[in-house]
Write an enzyme that holds these catalytic residues in place. Structure first.
Site, PDB file in Angstrom:
ATOM      1  CG  HIS A  49      43.528 104.723 191.783  1.00 48.25           C
ATOM      2  ND1 HIS A  49      44.554 103.929 192.243  1.00 48.25           N
ATOM      3  CD2 HIS A  49      43.648 104.747 190.421  1.00 48.25           C
ATOM      4  CE1 HIS A  49      45.279 103.504 191.224  1.00 48.25           C
ATOM      5  NE2 HIS A  49      44.749 103.980 190.108  1.00 48.25           N
ATOM      6  CG  HIS A  68      43.785  95.255 187.548  1.00 49.96           C
ATOM      7  ND1 HIS A  68      44.136  93.917 187.472  1.00 49.96           N
ATOM      8  CD2 HIS A  68      43.708  95.689 186.259  1.00 49.96           C
ATOM      9  CE1 HIS A  68      44.283  93.573 186.208  1.00 49.96           C
ATOM     10  NE2 HIS A  68      44.018  94.618 185.453  1.00 49.96           N
ATOM     11  CG  HIS A  74      42.994  85.859 197.662  1.00 48.61           C
ATOM     12  ND1 HIS A  74      43.778  85.312 196.669  1.00 48.61           N
ATOM     13  CD2 HIS A  74      43.600  87.022 198.021  1.00 48.61           C
ATOM     14  CE1 HIS A  74      44.829  86.092 196.443  1.00 48.61           C
ATOM     15  NE2 HIS A  74      44.731  87.143 197.258  1.00 48.61           N
TER      16      HIS A  74
END
Length: 291
Positions: free
Chosen positions: A112, A122, A156
């Site tokens: 965070h 994550h 990605h």
């Protein structure tokens, strides 16, 4: 076979610890290069599972870049309780009622950030073994409060690169799985912009041994994490932000906390099998808001 898997367990656990060391060094490097004041450092605490095994909980709080980040590794073993046995049986693992022993090792990370323009993130990878089956699982996903399409594309792209080194079909499959898994049904929305997620990875099936290939893929996901996340952080860490940006960040953290407490498999498994609760709940943000 037992000796073979003892060796493989040791190799997997050693890799997760090595990856942990790489990520901790990379994150402390970001603390050194950005921000003002004293750079943050990880506090490392051993964790113990009462029924067998333990790990290391590494948490940084109040850093210049990271408001809170945890990078945990564990290696646990023992006997699954009745509820966990039923869950394994539902996943197609045979024989758990006869021999419910298990072993598991992995790395779990949640960050965070201080700047609302820097996305939370994550990542985890793990290996699970029973006398009847073994598999790998894991993935990584990006969780921005304020999305930048180029950051999403970069993250990605790195996840796809990790997948494509092993199987061209992995990325579309595991991206779709992440989109489904990291969805918050009671809010009707995703918790972030996705990434990849995979579980029960044992590609050999009956009569074939795919452990080396599946372990190599799991390592590749870990190797691509820092190249996926660090450039995004470097790009956003000095972006000016407003109180409205901070408000959006805190509300998004509330969504993240809801997901992890209600739906996340790792949280449920860790608490149900008696692992250190502080380590299991390391993923929760230091401050969050609900409207």
């Amino acid at each position: 076979m037992t000796d073979l898997f003892d060796t493989r367990k040791a190799r997997a656990a050693a890799w997760f610890r090595e990856l942990r060391d790489q990520i901790v060094a990379g994150f402390e490097g970001l603390e050194d290069r950005f921000g003002e004041g004293v750079p943050g450092r990880f506090e490392v605490t051993p964790t113990v599972r009462a029924d067998g095994g333990g790990g290391l909980m590494s948490v940084m709080r109040g850093g210049r870049v990271f408001e809170k980040v945890g990078v945990n590794v564990s290696e646990v073993h023992g006997t699954l309780g009745e509820r966990a046995q039923k869950a394994m049986a539902a996943r197609g693992v045979p024989g758990m009622d006869r021999d419910p022993r298990f072993w598991a090792s992995g790395i779990s990370l949640v960050a965070h950030m201080v700047n609302p323009h820097c996305p939370a993130v994550h990542m985890n990878t793990r290996m699970f073994w029973t006398p009847h089956a073994w598999w790998f699982g894991g993935g990584a996903d990006l969780n921005p409060a304020l999305e930048y399409p180029e950051d999403t594309a970069h993250f990605h792209g790195q996840m796809q690169a990790a997948c494509d080194l092993h199987d061209a079909g992995y990325y579309p499959k595991f991206k779709a799985w992440a989109d489904e898994y990291f969805f918050v049904p009671h809010r009707g929305r995703a918790r972030g912009v996705g990434g990849i997620f995979y579980d029960d990875l044992n590609t050999g099936g009956a009569g074939a041994d795919s452990w080396e290939a599946d372990f190599a893929f799991t390592q590749e996901v870990g190797r691509h994490f820092l190249p996926a996340f660090v450039p995004v952080t470097e790009r956003r860490v000095n972006t000016p932000w407003t109180e409205a940006d901070r408000e959006a960040q805190l509300i998004h953290r509330g969504l993240y906390a809801e997901y992890n407490l209600v739906y996340d498999r790792g949280t449920k498994f860790g608490l149900e099998t008696g692992h250190d609760a502080n380590a299991v709940l390391m993923s929760l943000p230091p401050i969050a808001k609900w409207t």
